[in-house]
Design an enzyme around this catalytic site. Structure first.
Site, mmCIF file in Angstrom:
data_model
loop_
_atom_site.group_PDB
_atom_site.id
_atom_site.type_symbol
_atom_site.label_atom_id
_atom_site.label_comp_id
_atom_site.label_asym_id
_atom_site.label_seq_id
_atom_site.Cartn_x
_atom_site.Cartn_y
_atom_site.Cartn_z
ATOM 1 C CB ALA A 47 -0.937 -0.023 1.206
ATOM 2 C CB ALA A 48 3.621 2.513 2.079
ATOM 3 N NE ARG B 155 -3.268 -4.863 -6.379
ATOM 4 C CZ ARG B 155 -2.506 -5.478 -5.485
ATOM 5 N NH1 ARG B 155 -1.314 -4.993 -5.196
ATOM 6 N NH2 ARG B 155 -2.921 -6.570 -4.872
ATOM 7 C CB CYS C 94 1.624 -9.998 3.148
ATOM 8 S SG CYS C 94 1.563 -9.256 1.498
ATOM 9 C CG ASP D 226 -3.446 -3.675 1.448
ATOM 10 O OD1 ASP D 226 -3.142 -4.696 2.096
ATOM 11 O OD2 ASP D 226 -2.803 -3.267 0.470
ATOM 12 C CG ASN E 59 -2.576 -6.940 5.641
ATOM 13 O OD1 ASN E 59 -2.055 -6.127 4.871
ATOM 14 N ND2 ASN E 59 -1.870 -7.890 6.221
ATOM 15 C CE LYS F 293 -0.169 1.949 4.241
ATOM 16 N NZ LYS F 293 0.526 0.927 4.972
#
Ligand code: RUB
Length: 314
Positions: A21-22, A62, A127, A196, A206, A232
């Site tokens: 995400a970042a 996305r 992840c 996320d 997530n 987030k």
């Protein structure tokens, strides 16, 4: 016309060459700056139109990580001025500010998260999250010894990226398949994951498998810590919207040939899941750590009553 950098970045995000995400947020902000620099618009209205079109192209790649629309919103809100030159300069500056803030937020979050890790602790990861790893890096900088059990994370195996990064930092790593998580939880002091999107009720969106890990960790009494900078936080969830869960191509799970061998079963490939707040101990942000149920206060403070859509066609 869209700048080639925008098309490339959008393709890279969609194909997960750029992921997490970042990192997605950073790339999107930089792509808007590239669009601003490349624009040959003659009039301010045309420039704004181009930037909004670039933002829509990036946003549609996305759907789950809210850091992406939050980044686009930040940069487009900074686009200001009565001439193309002023609009260009302010857009580029907003993108640069955004990236600088992102780096600062991750450092600050890391320092806060590191306080939760004691010398000698073992974490379990799922992840690959740069926010989560920032906590480990800060703990290592504090001189703490940290070990890690790293879940492989099917189907894309982002656990390999986590393992590689941790090994680079000298952290002892045990890589396990996802199904082995519960067996190893007894050896772990924390589950440490990223996010996320965080919803207004404190639910954590997530990587798929996070919720199953959280349930198992709860049952084992292992604390679950979510490292997520305020980028987030999903402002639309304050007004009742839900977070869309991305469904990715089935070939990430098995090839067409393997599928045919199995008699062509239906295959589904959700990329994310939702962990309810009762399964999360703390959300660590750059603004401090929060019990998930109280995150809405911070969300309201930072985002008002909900998200705007500055990329919409006028
Ligand atoms: C990545 C993922 C990460 C979050 C947080 O999913 O779920 O945990 O994005 O990452 P994908 P970060 O690989 O499908 O993008 O802390 O780096 O923002």
């Amino acid at each position: 016309m869209l700048a080639p950098e925008v098309e490339e970045t959008a393709d890279d995000i969609a194909e997960m060459e750029v992921r997490g995400a970042a990192t997605i947020a950073r790339a999107a902000a930089e792509a808007l700056a590239a669009q601003a620099r490349a624009s040959d618009a003659d009039a301010p209205a045309e420039f704004r139109h181009e930037l909004r079109a670039a933002a829509r192209r990036l946003k549609d790649t996305r759907p789950t990580a809210v850091s992406l629309p939050n980044a686009l919103r930040y940069v487009l809100k900074g686009m200001d001025g009565g001439s193309v030159a002023d609009l260009r300069a302010s857009t580029v500056e907003a993108a640069e500010d955004f990236v600088a803030q992102l780096d600062r937020a991750q450092d600050d979050l890391g320092a806060i998260g590191a306080n939760r890790l004691r010398d000698g602790d073992t974490i379990m990861t799922h992840c690959h999250s740069t926010d989560a790893l920032a906590c480990v890096e800060a703990a290592l900088d504090d001189g703490k010894h940290v070990e890690a059990v790293v879940k492989e994370t099917r189907p894309r195996k982002q656990g390999h990226i986590t393992a590689e990064q941790l090994r680079e930092w000298g952290v002892p790593v045990t890589l396990v398949v996802d199904n082995a998580a519960r067996r190893y939880l007894d050896d772990c002091d924390h589950v440490l994951v990223g996010a996320d999107s965080i919803a207004a009720d404190g639910s954590v969106v997530n990587k798929i498998g996070t919720s199953m890990l959280a349930v198992a960790a709860r049952e084992r009494g292992t604390p679950i810590m979510v490292a997520a900078q305020t980028l987030k936080l999903h402002p639309d969830t304050m007004t009742g919207h839900t977070v869309e869960i991305e469904m990715r191509d089935e070939t990430e799970v098995l090839s067409d040939a393997e599928r045919a061998d199995l008699g062509n079963p239906d295959v589904e490939n959700p990329a994310f899941d939702v962990t309810p707040p009762r399964h999360v101990d703390a959300i660590v942000t750059e603004r401090g750590q929060f019990p998930p149920e109280s995150i809405v206060t911070l969300m309201r403070e930072l985002y008002g009553e909900g998200g705007t859509e500055p990329w919409a066609e006028e």
